[in-house]
Design an enzyme around this catalytic site. Structure first.
Site, PDB file in Angstrom:
ATOM      1  N   HIS A  66      -6.610   5.179   6.208  1.00  0.00           N
ATOM      2  CA  HIS A  66      -5.384   4.860   6.956  1.00  0.00           C
ATOM      3  C   HIS A  66      -4.151   5.005   6.071  1.00  0.00           C
ATOM      4  O   HIS A  66      -3.760   4.081   5.369  1.00  0.00           O
ATOM      5  CB  HIS A  66      -5.475   3.424   7.493  1.00  0.00           C
ATOM      6  N   ASP A  75      -3.099   1.361   4.817  1.00  0.00           N
ATOM      7  CA  ASP A  75      -1.949   1.502   5.712  1.00  0.00           C
ATOM      8  C   ASP A  75      -0.706   1.890   4.896  1.00  0.00           C
ATOM      9  O   ASP A  75       0.404   1.422   5.164  1.00  0.00           O
ATOM     10  CB  ASP A  75      -1.700   0.222   6.529  1.00  0.00           C
TER      11      ASP A  75
END
Ligand SMILES: [Zn+2]
Ligand SMILES: [Zn+2]
Length: 435
Positions: free
Chosen positions: A61, A309
């Site tokens: 991610h 992320d």
């Protein structure tokens, strides 16, 4: 070229290896792993005692910002940050400009990654055209072009019906749907976790239930469709409970946690720097009980992967009032030290479990090569220096953006070297590696 990595502590949970042995690499692939392998014409690389040789880490991610926001990051700078952080591969989110909802954008990302020739880059396609939540993207075309999953990350999939269809179509192509779990009506215009600290600082709150509702919706629709549903950046204890329940019911539910959610809490909103926009992310930093639930999930197997992320933003974009700053922090170059320090040295998990979280499971969830050192697997290798003293310096990050709350942190454990297809693509100058 044939290389024999000799004497490292090899950790490969897939093959049950957790001891000192040798790794033979040829033609970009693993040939053999074993004790005292014969040299047989190979170039010998003596790995110093104390270093750990693992299957290459995969960050499932990241936001690479190309095309469209190259002032924050490009595929090339992101790939450089990845290998410096010990990642041999990354999967990049489709919320670029234009959105990666068609084969042209996917191909551009893959071409840029090939030019950079550092980490492998796996594009993730959009669930809906423009990620606008109206029409489904052509998921077959995205798969054909090289996407490994679909998501509307940045936002949840707009409606339950669209998520159902996405699960059905992506399922047909053997891809998971990755969901940014969030109920938009509950999230509203919140900027921080709804709790004591947001209240005392006068920040609009985002309740944990906003995330947990999104998780529950996905679990129900995964049950309805039989398709694989992956929860991105889980942060709330109620979400962890929902994932655990789904797994216990035998559903195809997986989840990832970001290092900031197992290291920090919303207390960081108040100190050391009040209103620091480098602790503004979505989902937000939550309470101690939530952080502890993330740690428990990492320890007991509920959490499948650690993913960063990685969300680069330019200095000027973050240097504004808390309310106006964009969500997100960079993560590629801090994830491994944070994980080694907090999880392994913290006594929560052992190295084989860390390798599962950072390599084996991401490879399995995305159905990409790697995740083990089995013969024939790509020679993607992360070498760790588990006892290295690391000081995070934001200004020295390879990423084009420096938005990290971990500047100045001293941690135990870091990356020694990174190999992709048998080629050394990063060596930490603070460590003697022999590579
Ligand atoms: Zn997200
Ligand atoms: Zn994201």
């Amino acid at each position: 070229m044939k290389r024999l990595l000799k004497g490292g502590h090899v950790v490969d949970p897939v093959n049950g290896i957790d001891h000192v042995c040798d790794v033979l690499v040829e033609g970009g692939r693993i040939v053999r792993v074993g004790r005292d392998l014969p040299v047989d014409g190979a170039t010998v690389v003596q790995i110093p005692a104390g270093l750990v040789v693992c299957p290459g880490f995969i960050d499932m991610h990241v936001h690479l910002r190309e095309p469209g926001q190259e002032h924050k990051e490009t595929v090339a700078t992101g790939a450089l940050a990845a290998v410096a952080g010990g990642f041999t591969a990354v999967a990049c989110m489709p919320n670029t400009s234009p959105v990666n909802d068609n084969a042209n954008v996917t191909s551009l990302i893959l071409a840029r990654a090939a030019e950079a020739n550092l980490a492998r880059v796996y594009p993730i396609g959009a669930v809906s055209k423009g990620s606008r939540g109206e029409l489904l993207a052509d998921i077959g075309e995205l798969k054909q072009a090289g996407c490994v999953a679909v998501t509307d990350d940045g936002h949840p999939v707009a409606t339950a019906l669209l998520l159902r269809r996405a699960l059905e179509y992506a399922g047909m192509f053997g891809m998971p749907v990755i969901e940014h779990c969030e109920d938009p009506s509950l999230k509203g215009d919140g900027v921080a976790h709804e709790g004591f600290h947001a209240a005392t600082l006068g920040l609009r709150g985002i309740p944990s239930a906003a995330e947990a509702l999104g998780v529950e919706r996905g679990v129900l629709l995964s049950e309805l469709t039989g398709s694989a549903f992956h929860v991105a950046h889980i942060s709330a204890r109620a979400s962890m409970r929902a994932v655990r329940k789904g797994k216990e019911a035998g559903l195809r539910i997986t989840c990832e946690v970001a290092p900031h959610h197992f290291t920090l809490t919303d207390q960081a909103l108040a100190s050391p720097i009040p209103y620091d926009t480098n602790v503004k992310m979505n989902p937000p930093l939550r309470e101690e009980a939530d952080r502890d639930a993330m740690l428990a999930g990492l320890a007991d197997g509920t959490v499948d992967a650690i993913a960063t992320d990685h969300a680069p933003h330019h200095y000027d974009e973050k240097k504004v009032e808390f309310d106006r700053a964009p969500f997100g922090i960079v993560g590629l170059e801090t994830a491994v030290p944070l994980s080694l320090d907090r999880l392994v040295h913290g006594g929560l998990i052992r190295l084989p479990r860390l390798v599962e979280l950072l390599s084996t499971n991401p490879a399995r969830i995305l159905s990409v090569p790697g995740g083990s050192l089995s013969p024939g697997a790509p020679a993607d290798i992360t070498v760790l220096a588990p006892d290295l003293k690391v000081r995070i310096r934001a200004s020295e990050l390879r990423s084009r953006s420096k938005n990290t709350p971990f500047d100045g942190w001293e941690l135990r454990g870091g990356v020694a070297a990174t190999l992709v297809a048998g080629r050394t693509v990063f060596v930490n100058s603070d460590v003697h590696t022999g590579l």
